[in-house]
Write a protein that holds these residues in place. Structure first.
Motif, PDB file in Angstrom:
ATOM      1  N   MET A   1       0.830  -1.208   0.000  1.00 19.91           N
ATOM      2  CA  MET A   1       0.000   0.000   0.000  1.00 19.91           C
ATOM      3  C   MET A   1       0.858   1.249   0.000  1.00 19.91           C
ATOM      4  N   VAL A   2       0.403   2.259  -0.726  1.00 20.01           N
ATOM      5  CA  VAL A   2       1.048   3.574  -0.681  1.00 20.01           C
ATOM      6  C   VAL A   2       0.537   4.314   0.549  1.00 20.01           C
ATOM      7  N   ILE A   3       1.445   4.875   1.308  1.00 20.82           N
ATOM      8  CA  ILE A   3       1.089   5.676   2.480  1.00 20.82           C
ATOM      9  C   ILE A   3       1.422   7.133   2.193  1.00 20.82           C
ATOM     10  N   VAL A   4       0.434   7.998   2.313  1.00 16.04           N
ATOM     11  CA  VAL A   4       0.652   9.440   2.182  1.00 16.04           C
ATOM     12  C   VAL A   4       0.865   9.981   3.589  1.00 16.04           C
ATOM     13  N   ARG A   5       2.016  10.510   3.814  1.00 12.91           N
ATOM     14  CA  ARG A   5       2.399  10.908   5.183  1.00 12.91           C
ATOM     15  C   ARG A   5       1.400  11.874   5.811  1.00 12.91           C
ATOM     16  N   GLU A   6       0.918  12.832   5.052  1.00 12.41           N
ATOM     17  CA  GLU A   6      -0.021  13.811   5.608  1.00 12.41           C
ATOM     18  C   GLU A   6      -1.330  13.146   6.016  1.00 12.41           C
ATOM     19  N   VAL A   7      -1.784  12.180   5.235  1.00 12.77           N
ATOM     20  CA  VAL A   7      -3.005  11.445   5.577  1.00 12.77           C
ATOM     21  C   VAL A   7      -2.785  10.640   6.856  1.00 12.77           C
ATOM     22  N   LEU A   8      -1.641   9.978   6.935  1.00 11.79           N
ATOM     23  CA  LEU A   8      -1.339   9.162   8.111  1.00 11.79           C
ATOM     24  C   LEU A   8      -1.229  10.016   9.368  1.00 11.79           C
ATOM     25  N   GLU A   9      -0.593  11.172   9.254  1.00 11.26           N
ATOM     26  CA  GLU A   9      -0.460  12.051  10.415  1.00 11.26           C
ATOM     27  C   GLU A   9      -1.830  12.546  10.882  1.00 11.26           C
ATOM     28  N   ASP A  10      -2.734  12.771   9.937  1.00 14.35           N
ATOM     29  CA  ASP A  10      -4.088  13.183  10.294  1.00 14.35           C
ATOM     30  C   ASP A  10      -4.804  12.051  11.017  1.00 14.35           C
ATOM     31  N   LEU A  11      -4.572  10.823  10.582  1.00 12.77           N
ATOM     32  CA  LEU A  11      -5.141   9.647  11.256  1.00 12.77           C
ATOM     33  C   LEU A  11      -4.585   9.532  12.674  1.00 12.77           C
TER      34      LEU A  11
END
Length: 307
Positions: free
Chosen positions: A114-124
């Motif tokens: 899976m591709v992880i978008v750092r900004e999305v993950l940090e929001d999670l």
């Protein structure tokens, strides 16, 4: 994890329960998920691709759909897998439920990469920690996973066979609902299994499904590496993008949506003739590897059988 269940006070802990035995046995399984999710922070990288260690790629695959200054868009594969405890846990962790697509089909993120978008993950991370009173993200994951595992308390038997957390389902469901602009689904031809050391060996002079266990020939430990290499050559020639050679898989099985199989195989002939789609009979065929295995991946995806 055990402390969170103890604090709830419903499941009767005594150091010998099925739950406690399961926790001790799955420590590494939970740890590898945390390592994947914290990799961006630990390595100081932005967007990155997670890859399970038992998958092998056979074709060049791009993950970038559109590179943008703020949030880039990436390609995602999906599967038909649906495991209710994963869904229950991700909702409790993030506050986001199971995503309902416009296609009216559920697309699982469990495809072993899976591709992880750092900004999305940090929001999670932030959303989960806020939802749980400032508790660290890793602790939220472990606590909610443990509580879901004891969902039948005070009965001793555990939920989900001990599998109550999926980093892939958690991230993808959150991204689809909070950052849908980052997700673009793109089908890939892939399958699960078999474990290293099994070679597809169907009945002689005929094509048969690679689903039944009886069609996979086992080998001695000393032969495993060579057999795996031989099966990989066959799988590459069959047209697969990748295969997950899971150590627990005693056969091959697909988790592809029918609409994706149709899209991937619409220009591939399914009339495989004069081949077994295996190495059986190949030496006497006077044909190339590419010709012998051509179309077999799509054939198998369209002719799935049980164990």
């Amino acid at each position: 994890m055990i402390q969170s269940v103890r604090d709830k006070g419903i499941y009767p802990l005594n150091d010998k329960t099925p739950f406690e035995h399961m926790i001790y046995g799955r420590t590494g399984w939970f740890l590898q998920q945390l390592l994947k999710l914290y990799a961006g922070r630990l390595l100081n990288i932005t967007d990155y691709v997670l890859l399970d260690s038992d998958i092998v790629w056979f074709r060049n695959v791009s993950f970038i759909y559109e590179k943008r200054n703020k949030l880039s868009r990436y390609y995602y594969a999906s599967s038909t897998q649906y495991h209710a405890p994963y869904m229950a846990t991700l909702t409790k962790i993030s506050g986001v439920g199971v995503f309902e697509s416009k296609e009216k089909i559920f697309r699982s993120g469990i495809v072993h990469h899976m591709v992880i978008v750092r900004e999305v993950l940090e929001d999670l991370f932030a959303a989960a920690e806020k939802r749980h009173g400032g508790m660290p993200f890793w602790q939220v994951l472990l606590n909610e996973s443990a509580l879901e595992m004891t969902c039948r308390a005070p009965r001793l038997n555990i939920c989900g066979a001990g599998s109550t957390l999926s980093e892939y389902e958690l991230y993808l469901n959150y991204a689809q609902q909070r950052f849908p602009e980052t997700v673009v689904f793109r089908p890939l031809l892939w399958a699960n299994g078999p474990m290293p050391g099994l070679l597809f060996w169907p009945p002689e002079h005929q094509v048969d499904s690679d689903g039944p266990k009886r069609n996979w020939l086992g080998h001695r430990q000393a032969e495993v590496e060579g057999v795996l290499e031989k099966q990989m050559i066959a799988d590459a020639a069959q047209g697969f993008h990748y295969i997950g050679y899971h150590g627990y898989a005693k056969r091959r099985y697909f988790e592809l949506h029918g609409v994706d199989i149709n899209s991937l195989c619409q220009n591939v002939s399914l009339l495989v003739t004069n081949t077994t789609c295996s190495w059986r009979g190949f030496e006497n065929s006077n044909r190339t590897v590419t010709d012998w295995f051509s179309g077999c991946g799509c054939y198998m995806a369209n002719h799935q059988k049980g164990p």
